[in-house]
Design an enzyme around this catalytic site. Structure first.
Site, short mmCIF file in Angstrom:
data_model
loop_
_atom_site.label_atom_id
_atom_site.label_comp_id
_atom_site.label_asym_id
_atom_site.label_seq_id
_atom_site.Cartn_x
_atom_site.Cartn_y
_atom_site.Cartn_z
N HIS A 95 -17.22 -11.11 -21.57
CA HIS A 95 -16.96 -10.66 -20.39
C HIS A 95 -16.02 -12.30 -19.61
O HIS A 95 -15.11 -12.57 -19.99
CB HIS A 95 -17.84 -10.89 -19.23
CG HIS A 95 -18.49 -9.66 -19.99
ND1 HIS A 95 -17.78 -8.29 -20.25
CD2 HIS A 95 -19.50 -9.18 -20.47
CE1 HIS A 95 -18.35 -7.62 -20.53
NE2 HIS A 95 -19.54 -7.67 -20.29
N ASP A 137 -18.64 -2.52 -25.09
CA ASP A 137 -19.37 -2.30 -24.52
C ASP A 137 -19.68 -1.55 -24.04
O ASP A 137 -20.89 -0.63 -24.70
CB ASP A 137 -19.24 -3.76 -22.91
CG ASP A 137 -19.79 -3.83 -21.90
OD1 ASP A 137 -20.90 -3.29 -22.35
OD2 ASP A 137 -19.50 -4.94 -21.46
#
Ligand SMILES: [Zn+2]
Length: 459
Positions: A274, A325
């Site tokens: 991220h 993810d």
């Protein structure tokens, strides 16, 4: 004969760009031993479309695939990342080893059909439902490996260290009991996994301290050192949410990425997953460290995380790759499209990922290949001798790709249309998808459906 074979592609994406009439020879062990443009087709099997290196997926929580689409109802108060996490914890309470394998196998089949040929699994459900370790502490890891091997996808297994429920060692909550492990038990698991899967060319093992929220300074240092001495990949979630940045500032007077760069020798073995919320200084320092930014655009959009500062990061020479993810989407095309579109929507400019002349689609695809391969710590992501024979054959007969040559093909792939043009997929020299179908997809789906029924049953 699928291994030790020779193939011929009328066009293929090689490290220097598109090439014509390419002979690709694969060793019996599944490595590319020759990638020669301008060659003759004689004696080789003709591939039925343009050939790309398969895409590495650098961030996956496999079990979350079973939750995709279940968290879109408004809850009481603000429906945010934090309410999503509560639902994820309730779901994970029920997960048995066979459920994990069934869900992961389904996910990996979907990944292969979409053009991902390897995945880094950020694996944190280690213990039994009551939080006690299984007799074999690697029980759940073995299920991930079995799912990957059964589907035929390359795997970088990243056992996760999780110890706290907030900065400064906040004790873990009851919902986290299946993740929590002392540092010595974690290091023993890492060593055991490395020993068990040594010599398996489709498997690598790294480590994943979950986040600065979940792992304290001493444990992080121990895990980083254990990975450093064996040159294994190390992945960590960082700066995904504004609240996380605020809590880190309150705890340490540093922002999360700033803290990490100040306290660890972060280099290209590291993947910062991220890294959404960066100051300009952090952006420049992260880019200069050689570490990867592990970008997961569809999940970050789904959770409302924010937008990664891509223009400044690229200007500073930063490397990145993509992950799916939480698996609200399982498509490298969609990750790359969202990455670029998020930037366009916030900057008011086009071609943000390709600030210089050239094809945006090709720049996106190639950067994600290179970054993903580095993050996975395996020789993948390039059609080049010494790399795994992981390749994707595109169906050039789908309307969106018709008449598009070379880098325009990748622009069309990323930015035109919704059809999945992945026709055939090879991993380590073995065909796993032919004509858009995975050889085990019916069996895998039946097991997945049965697992979902167990997981979704009313109490
Ligand atoms: Zn994650």
């Amino acid at each position: 004969m699928t291994a030790g074979a020779t193939y011929f592609a009328s066009r293929a994406l090689l490290p220097n760009g598109w090439a014509r009439d390419v002979r690709l020879a694969v060793s019996p062990a599944g490595d590319l031993v020759e990638c020669r443009p301008g060659a003759a087709a004689q004696g080789a099997e003709r591939l039925r479309g343009a050939v790309l290196p398969g895409m590495p997926n650098l961030h996956s929580h496999a079990f979350q695939r079973a939750m995709a689409g279940l968290t879109e109802r408004a809850g009481p108060g603000d429906d945010s990342f934090w309410t999503w996490r509560e639902l994820m914890y309730r779901f994970v309470v029920r997960l048995e080893p066979e459920d994990l394998e069934a869900v992961a196998a389904q996910l990996y089949v979907e990944m292969l059909k979409a053009g991902y040929t390897s995945v880094a699994e950020f694996h944190y459900v280690h213990h039994d439902r009551d939080g006690s370790p299984y007799g074999d502490p690697a029980t759940m890891s073995e299920r991930i490996v079995a799912a990957a091997a059964g589907a035929g996808i390359g795997l970088t297994l990243l056992p996760v260290l999780y110890q706290a429920n907030g900065f400064g060692g906040v004790p873990p909550a009851a919902g986290q009991r299946r993740y929590v492990m002392p540092t010595d038990a974690f290091l023993a698991l890492f060593e055991e996994l490395r020993r068990r899967f040594a010599g398996r060319p489709e498997i690598a093992v790294g480590v994943a301290p979950h986040s600065l929220r979940a792992v304290g300074e001493g444990s992080l240092a121990a895990v980083a050192e254990a990975s450093r001495v064996v040159a294994a990949p190390i992945h960590i979630h960082v700066a995904e949410q504004v609240r996380e940045v605020e809590e880190c500032l309150a705890w340490s007077n540093r922002r999360p990425v700033e803290w990490l760069l100040d306290h660890q020798a972060v280099d290209r073995r590291w993947c910062l997953v991220h890294a959404t919320h960066l100051s300009p200084e952090e952006t420049a320092r992260l880019a200069g460290s050689g570490a990867l930014a592990g970008l997961c655009p569809t999940t970050e959009a789904n959770l409302g995380d924010g937008i990664f500062p891509l223009p400044a990061y690229l200007a500073a020479g930063g490397a990145w790759g993509i992950g799916s993810d939480s698996h609200v989407s399982v498509s490298p095309i969609e990750e790359l499209r969202w990455l670029e579109y998020g930037q366009r929507l916030t900057t008011g400019r086009r071609g943000v990922a390709a600030p210089r002349l050239g094809s945006t689609g090709e720049r996106l695809w190639r950067a994600a290949l290179a970054g993903g391969a580095t993050a996975l710590g395996r020789p993948v992501g390039a059609l080049e001798p010494g790399h795994r024979a992981d390749l994707v054959v595109l169906d050039e007969e789908v309307p969106a790709l018709a008449g598009r040559s070379d880098d325009r093909l990748l622009d069309a792939l990323v930015f035109a249309g919704n059809a999945n043009p992945v026709r055939d997929v090879m991993v380590g020299g073995k065909w796993v998808v032919r004509d858009g179908r995975h050889s085990r997809e019916e069996t895998v789906f039946a097991r997945y459906r049965a697992a979902l029924e167990r997981l979704m049953a009313e109490d």
